[in-house]
Design a protein around this motif. Structure first.
Motif, PDB file in Angstrom:
ATOM      1  N   ASP A 157     136.815   6.521   2.531  1.00  0.00           N
ATOM      2  CA  ASP A 157     137.816   5.651   1.904  1.00  0.00           C
ATOM      3  C   ASP A 157     138.089   4.367   2.678  1.00  0.00           C
ATOM      4  O   ASP A 157     138.321   3.318   2.088  1.00  0.00           O
ATOM      5  N   GLU A 158     138.076   4.461   4.007  1.00  0.00           N
ATOM      6  CA  GLU A 158     138.409   3.286   4.819  1.00  0.00           C
ATOM      7  C   GLU A 158     137.165   2.519   5.278  1.00  0.00           C
ATOM      8  O   GLU A 158     137.193   1.294   5.371  1.00  0.00           O
ATOM      9  N   LEU A 159     136.092   3.245   5.586  1.00  0.00           N
ATOM     10  CA  LEU A 159     134.874   2.569   6.050  1.00  0.00           C
ATOM     11  C   LEU A 159     133.882   2.323   4.919  1.00  0.00           C
ATOM     12  O   LEU A 159     132.887   1.633   5.115  1.00  0.00           O
ATOM     13  N   HIS A 160     134.145   2.913   3.743  1.00  0.00           N
ATOM     14  CA  HIS A 160     133.226   2.784   2.603  1.00  0.00           C
ATOM     15  C   HIS A 160     131.811   3.164   3.028  1.00  0.00           C
ATOM     16  O   HIS A 160     130.845   2.433   2.769  1.00  0.00           O
ATOM     17  N   MET A 161     131.698   4.304   3.693  1.00  0.00           N
ATOM     18  CA  MET A 161     130.460   4.730   4.316  1.00  0.00           C
ATOM     19  C   MET A 161     129.292   4.817   3.330  1.00  0.00           C
ATOM     20  O   MET A 161     128.163   4.438   3.660  1.00  0.00           O
ATOM     21  N   ASP A 162     129.554   5.289   2.130  1.00  0.00           N
ATOM     22  CA  ASP A 162     128.480   5.455   1.150  1.00  0.00           C
ATOM     23  C   ASP A 162     127.827   4.115   0.831  1.00  0.00           C
ATOM     24  O   ASP A 162     126.605   3.978   0.823  1.00  0.00           O
ATOM     25  N   ARG A 163     128.665   3.122   0.592  1.00  0.00           N
ATOM     26  CA  ARG A 163     128.154   1.786   0.276  1.00  0.00           C
ATOM     27  C   ARG A 163     127.486   1.158   1.491  1.00  0.00           C
ATOM     28  O   ARG A 163     126.486   0.449   1.388  1.00  0.00           O
ATOM     29  N   LEU A 164     128.050   1.435   2.677  1.00  0.00           N
ATOM     30  CA  LEU A 164     127.525   0.871   3.918  1.00  0.00           C
ATOM     31  C   LEU A 164     126.115   1.374   4.205  1.00  0.00           C
ATOM     32  O   LEU A 164     125.217   0.595   4.542  1.00  0.00           O
TER      33      LEU A 164
ATOM     34  N   PRO B 229     116.668   4.416   4.426  1.00  0.00           N
ATOM     35  CA  PRO B 229     115.706   4.674   3.344  1.00  0.00           C
ATOM     36  C   PRO B 229     115.794   6.117   2.859  1.00  0.00           C
ATOM     37  O   PRO B 229     115.828   7.049   3.659  1.00  0.00           O
ATOM     38  N   VAL B 230     115.877   6.300   1.570  1.00  0.00           N
ATOM     39  CA  VAL B 230     115.951   7.644   0.990  1.00  0.00           C
ATOM     40  C   VAL B 230     114.830   7.800  -0.030  1.00  0.00           C
ATOM     41  O   VAL B 230     114.434   6.835  -0.685  1.00  0.00           O
ATOM     42  N   PRO B 231     114.334   9.014  -0.188  1.00  0.00           N
ATOM     43  CA  PRO B 231     113.205   9.232  -1.100  1.00  0.00           C
ATOM     44  C   PRO B 231     113.552   9.034  -2.568  1.00  0.00           C
ATOM     45  O   PRO B 231     112.715   8.622  -3.348  1.00  0.00           O
ATOM     46  N   GLY B 232     114.780   9.328  -2.957  1.00  0.00           N
ATOM     47  CA  GLY B 232     115.154   9.189  -4.359  1.00  0.00           C
ATOM     48  C   GLY B 232     116.356   8.285  -4.523  1.00  0.00           C
ATOM     49  O   GLY B 232     117.095   8.049  -3.574  1.00  0.00           O
TER      50      GLY B 232
ATOM     51  N   MET C  28     120.446  10.222  -4.187  1.00  0.00           N
ATOM     52  CA  MET C  28     120.498  11.143  -3.056  1.00  0.00           C
ATOM     53  C   MET C  28     121.776  11.978  -3.127  1.00  0.00           C
ATOM     54  O   MET C  28     122.854  11.459  -3.364  1.00  0.00           O
ATOM     55  N   LYS C  29     121.644  13.303  -2.906  1.00  0.00           N
ATOM     56  CA  LYS C  29     122.784  14.201  -2.931  1.00  0.00           C
ATOM     57  C   LYS C  29     122.691  15.181  -1.773  1.00  0.00           C
ATOM     58  O   LYS C  29     121.623  15.381  -1.200  1.00  0.00           O
ATOM     59  N   ALA C  30     123.843  15.786  -1.424  1.00  0.00           N
ATOM     60  CA  ALA C  30     123.840  16.839  -0.415  1.00  0.00           C
ATOM     61  C   ALA C  30     123.026  18.010  -0.934  1.00  0.00           C
ATOM     62  O   ALA C  30     122.969  18.259  -2.146  1.00  0.00           O
ATOM     63  N   SER C  31     122.372  18.741  -0.046  1.00  0.00           N
ATOM     64  CA  SER C  31     121.488  19.832  -0.460  1.00  0.00           C
ATOM     65  C   SER C  31     122.244  20.984  -1.116  1.00  0.00           C
ATOM     66  O   SER C  31     121.682  21.717  -1.933  1.00  0.00           O
ATOM     67  N   PHE C  32     123.518  21.170  -0.769  1.00  0.00           N
ATOM     68  CA  PHE C  32     124.329  22.225  -1.395  1.00  0.00           C
ATOM     69  C   PHE C  32     125.808  21.908  -1.176  1.00  0.00           C
ATOM     70  O   PHE C  32     126.168  21.051  -0.359  1.00  0.00           O
TER      71      PHE C  32
ATOM     72  N   MET D 194     131.536  15.692   0.377  1.00  0.00           N
ATOM     73  CA  MET D 194     130.170  15.745  -0.128  1.00  0.00           C
ATOM     74  C   MET D 194     129.403  14.469   0.199  1.00  0.00           C
ATOM     75  O   MET D 194     128.188  14.508   0.437  1.00  0.00           O
ATOM     76  N   THR D 195     130.095  13.356   0.237  1.00  0.00           N
ATOM     77  CA  THR D 195     129.439  12.099   0.618  1.00  0.00           C
ATOM     78  C   THR D 195     129.005  12.154   2.074  1.00  0.00           C
ATOM     79  O   THR D 195     127.887  11.748   2.425  1.00  0.00           O
ATOM     80  N   VAL D 196     129.880  12.657   2.945  1.00  0.00           N
ATOM     81  CA  VAL D 196     129.545  12.787   4.367  1.00  0.00           C
ATOM     82  C   VAL D 196     128.377  13.750   4.558  1.00  0.00           C
ATOM     83  O   VAL D 196     127.470  13.493   5.361  1.00  0.00           O
ATOM     84  N   LEU D 197     128.378  14.844   3.798  1.00  0.00           N
ATOM     85  CA  LEU D 197     127.276  15.803   3.898  1.00  0.00           C
ATOM     86  C   LEU D 197     125.972  15.192   3.394  1.00  0.00           C
ATOM     87  O   LEU D 197     124.888  15.487   3.915  1.00  0.00           O
ATOM     88  N   LYS D 198     126.087  14.347   2.399  1.00  0.00           N
ATOM     89  CA  LYS D 198     124.892  13.694   1.860  1.00  0.00           C
ATOM     90  C   LYS D 198     124.182  12.878   2.935  1.00  0.00           C
ATOM     91  O   LYS D 198     122.944  12.865   3.010  1.00  0.00           O
ATOM     92  N   TRP D 199     124.972  12.209   3.774  1.00  0.00           N
ATOM     93  CA  TRP D 199     124.379  11.361   4.811  1.00  0.00           C
ATOM     94  C   TRP D 199     124.157  12.110   6.127  1.00  0.00           C
ATOM     95  O   TRP D 199     123.740  11.509   7.113  1.00  0.00           O
TER      96      TRP D 199
END
Length: 405
Positions: free
Chosen positions: A249-256, A262-265, A268-272, A287-292
């Motif tokens: 929410d504060e660092l906008h990590m997903d957008r950053l 580089p991601v293959p798809g 990109m999503k967390a594995s579970f 889930m966003t943090v787990l994704k990265w």
């Protein structure tokens, strides 16, 4: 059958006798010199400080049994109810305890009406009560009590304040109320009153809270915190879910990270999804943090359930946050050598961290970049819990570094 009925009759008769005595409000006979209302009240308040409100309640009950009109102990009972209301997760039970707290407090105010010193102490406790229950309009009610108590200051006999001891208690607890209410500038100003007075019982606590206010205000000097961030900022210790929420929410990590790693798809999503994350208020952020795959916030294997869980309520330690911040920096800069730059040193830079510790490199990395600080002795306290103020300041400093890249 008759025996059971007889036992039931005896039980209910006994209960009626107990209730009748309570209802009559008769004083009981003291059993010793120390068996007096003031002593039990003082012991009860000190038990609250030690985190034992239930034992404190017993002391307050005894004080009231000795003197049904002893206002400080009645206010003490109200404070215990407020503590229970704050700790209760069930809204229905929490509301019931909050109602009891207000009822007992109103009774304490009524009983203390003829004694300004007692009333002053009751009003200070009242500020604490409303800060705990945090019901609608609680901060305004605390402000009213503060204003009324200030009018009594000249008439207060500090030697008759067995627990609070001096009038600075009023300013400290109002500062605590402003802090919890997200009014950090007001909290800083009012805590300054305590610090400007001669050192007393509330000086050290005021100084610690004043320092936390300053950290948050420094963090807010360049950024406007969200409501969620303000609520996390006032926590004595933050958990893993709090850190995940602020990273997103504060660092906008997903957008950053989206344009840097580089991601293959494309999607990109967390594995579970860990079972203990489902339905959590910060589930999307977690889930966003787990994704990265942020180091320090990965799932943890749980022996009991034999499953990988996130443990959202697990307190975040300082060494764990160091891992998180270092990993964000590595992902941000693309410099993977950062994770091993300080390995192999013979002598540690910190008295409480060994150079062979797994977290040593991360600690040096974040301290060198001013993302985290040591204390005056140079100690890092790796196993200490992160409080909200330190977390906010660390993330805002990281945000400043992010703007460079």
């Amino acid at each position: 059958m008759k025996m059971k009925m007889k036992q039931s009759l005896i039980f209910f008769t006994g209960m009626l006798l107990i209730l009748s005595f309570v209802g009559c409000g008769k004083k009981v006979t003291p059993q010793s010199i120390e068996d007096n209302p003031a002593h039990h009240y003082l012991m009860g308040m000190e038990l609250i400080d030690q985190g034992m409100p239930d034992k404190a309640f017993v002391r307050f009950e005894r004080a009231v049994a000795l003197d049904p009109e002893y206002a400080p102990a009645i206010a003490g009972k109200a404070l215990v109810y407020a503590i229970r209301a704050e700790a209760e997760s069930d809204e229905k039970y929490s509301a019931a305890d909050a109602e009891r707290a207000v009822d007992q407090f109103d009774k304490a105010v009524s009983e203390a009406s003829s004694d300004r010193t007692y009333k002053f102490g009751v009003y200070v406790t009242g500020i604490r009560i409303y800060t705990r229950i945090a019901s609608r309009g609680w901060l305004e009610r605390a402000e009213d009590l503060y204003s009324d108590a200030k009018l009594m200051v000249k008439e207060v006999k500090e030697e008759d304040l067995p627990y609070y001891r001096n009038i600075e208690a009023l300013h400290y607890f109002m500062g605590e109320a402003y802090f919890k209410g997200g009014e950090f500038r007001k909290a800083e100003d009012i805590l300054g009153i305590v610090l400007a007075a001669s050192p007393g019982k509330w000086h050290d606590k005021s100084n610690a809270l004043y320092t936390r206010c300053q950290k948050i205000l420094r963090a807010m000097s360049n950024y406007t915190l969200t409501d969620v961030a303000k609520k996390i900022a006032v926590k004595d210790k933050v958990d893993r879910a709090d850190v995940a929420a602020l990273l997103v929410d504060e660092l906008h990590m997903d957008r950053l990270f989206a344009g840097r790693i580089p991601v293959p798809g494309k999607n990109m999503k967390a594995s579970f999804t860990p079972a203990d994350v489902v339905g959590h208020m910060f589930e999307p952020e977690i889930m966003t943090v787990l994704k990265w795959n942020v180091r320090g916030l990965q799932p943890i294997y749980d022996e009991t359930t034999r499953a990988e869980l996130f443990f959202p309520k697990k307190p975040m330690t300082r060494k764990e946050l160091a891992f998180v911040l270092e990993d964000v920096l590595i992902k941000l800069t693309g410099d993977k050598t950062m994770s091993s730059q300080h390995l192999g040193q013979d002598k540690s830079l910190y008295p409480d961290v060994n150079p062979t510790d797994a977290w040593y490199n991360a600690i040096v990395t974040v301290v060198n970049r001013n993302l985290m600080e040591t204390d005056l002795s140079g100690a890092f306290s790796p196993d200490g819990n992160m409080d909200g103020a330190d977390l906010i300041l660390s993330l805002m400093r990281l945000r400043n570094i992010m703007n460079v890249y």
